[in-house]
Design an enzyme around this catalytic site. Structure first.
Site, PDB file in Angstrom:
ATOM      1  N   GLU A   1      -2.433  -9.125   3.996  1.00  0.00           N
ATOM      2  CA  GLU A   1      -2.826  -9.567   5.339  1.00  0.00           C
ATOM      3  C   GLU A   1      -4.339  -9.767   5.437  1.00  0.00           C
ATOM      4  O   GLU A   1      -4.826 -10.417   6.373  1.00  0.00           O
ATOM      5  CB  GLU A   1      -2.340  -8.585   6.405  1.00  0.00           C
TER       6      GLU A   1
ATOM      7  N   CYS B   1       0.828  -1.208   0.000  1.00  0.00           N
ATOM      8  CA  CYS B   1       0.000   0.000   0.000  1.00  0.00           C
ATOM      9  C   CYS B   1       0.869   1.269   0.000  1.00  0.00           C
ATOM     10  O   CYS B   1       1.505   1.575  -0.998  1.00  0.00           O
ATOM     11  CB  CYS B   1      -0.976  -0.035   1.177  1.00  0.00           C
TER      12      CYS B   1
ATOM     13  N   HIS C   1      -3.622  -5.428   0.048  1.00  0.00           N
ATOM     14  CA  HIS C   1      -3.363  -5.877   1.418  1.00  0.00           C
ATOM     15  C   HIS C   1      -3.333  -7.400   1.524  1.00  0.00           C
ATOM     16  O   HIS C   1      -4.378  -8.036   1.681  1.00  0.00           O
ATOM     17  CB  HIS C   1      -4.438  -5.327   2.359  1.00  0.00           C
TER      18      HIS C   1
END
Length: 376
Positions: free
Chosen positions: A353, A261, A351
């Protein structure tokens, strides 16, 4: 029955959306943006990348899963959104993990929301005209004239040119220990890091030393890191000259690098690329991204309003060897990843995660492990 709390969402363009306030009462200002996620509002609200943004949820009903003590994505479960705009607030919590309601948590953290808004019309406006400065006014504040409220909204700083990482970053370094055997040590720059990122590192045997944004390169060398990571975060990457200089030092030292990001934009700038503000950004958990090196398509979680300028699949020269744009968004062609052709540094705009979101991109953490192993 509670007495209705009148509220207004006011845009800098002069448009006013009327509804009912919930959560805290008063005034909040920020940039109005929309997210297309049908779930994960707790993770969204606690994501530091949403600092100074009023989030419009396109999903029509919010609050049905309540608020729990496990899914927050910031330290202390801190809510970072400036405000929340929804169509309907669930009257009853229906999730076994819920510890309280969404509204109770918003009241506890003094977060202002507005419900009863035609979020379809509002989202179409933001998609067509772009993200815009806005404000939510509830209670007595909503009684002021529309003209006066518009002027208040217009007086706030724009998101372009905003340097916000320091607002959300940790004040001092801290360590997240690995689960099981310690294999590697990684220094992670906290530009607004989500808690699920060090958790993914820990599951792979990484000791993560999380350091504040702007920590000098000479300082992180004291940790003798096997790799360096730069996290997601809010604000305009064009203001992050200090972090760009740090990443250039990392690349000069040939230390393996991974960014997501905001970290993708920082690596891009370190490689000589430019950034720009998107019209309405990418925010949601269903964004398709193509890997131009493999041809594979992932459905990804995203939250960004700025992006890199570049052409997919076309190598370009940098001070650290040739680099390439590795990923783009299939919706609009926006750059979603960049890497050195040597493989020593790579980053993505989305992202991996995935909190909340799909897990398609989670193998990017394993790619980092392979890079660290190869470096050793």
């Amino acid at each position: 029955m509670t007495t209705p709390n009148p509220a207004k969402l006011v845009l800098a363009s002069g448009e006013v959306f009327r509804g009912t306030g919930f959560g805290a009462t008063g005034t909040t200002l920020g940039e109005a943006v929309f997210t297309t996620g049908m779930t994960g509002y707790q993770e969204t609200m606690t994501d530091p990348s949403y600092h100074r943004q009023i989030v419009v949820c396109t999903a029509p009903q919010i609050g049905n899963t309540g608020w729990n003590d496990e899914d927050g994505e910031s330290r202390g479960d801190h809510i970072w959104v400036a405000g929340l705009v929804i169509r309907d607030l669930a009257h009853r919590v229906s999730n076994w993990r819920a510890a309280r309601t969404l509204e109770e948590e918003m009241q506890a953290q003094n977060i202002i929301g507005i419900k009863g808004v035609d979020t379809r019309a509002l989202t179409r406006r933001l998609r067509t005209e772009g993200s815009i400065s806005a404000g939510i006014f509830s209670g007595d504040d909503a009684e002021r004239s529309d003209e006066e409220l518009v002027e208040i909204v217009r007086s706030q700083p724009e998101m372009a040119g905003a340097d916000l990482a320091g607002d959300v970053s940790a004040d001092e370094a801290y360590i997240v220990e690995p689960e099981g055997e310690h294999r590697f040590t990684v220094v992670a720059y906290d530009m607004g890091i989500k808690t699920n990122t060090p958790r993914n590192f820990a599951a792979r045997g990484i000791r993560t030393v999380v350091v504040p944004s702007g920590t000098p390169f000479d300082k992180i060398k004291e940790y003798n890191p096997d790799g360096v990571f730069v996290s997601n975060g809010p604000g305009d990457p064009a203001t992050a000259d200090d972090m760009v200089a740090v990443v250039r030092d990392v690349l000069k030292a040939d230390i393996p690098f991974f960014g997501i990001c905001f970290g993708n934009q920082i690596l891009g700038r370190a490689l000589g690329m430019e950034t720009y503000k998107l019209k309405f950004g990418h925010r949601g958990i269903n964004v398709p991204v193509k890997n131009h090196l493999t041809g594979k398509i992932d459905i990804t979680a995203q939250n960004h309003g700025f992006a890199l300028k570049g052409e997919p699949g076309k190598p370009f020269d940098t001070d650290f060897g040739p680099a390439i744009v590795t990923h783009t968004c299939l919706n609009d062609g926006v750059v979603e990843g960049v890497a050195l052709e040597s493989g020593r540094a790579y980053s993505v705009q989305y992202h991996p995660e995935a909190a909340a979101g799909p897990h398609d991109a989670n193998p990017l953490f394993d790619q980092f492990i392979a890079l660290l192993e190869g470096a050793k």
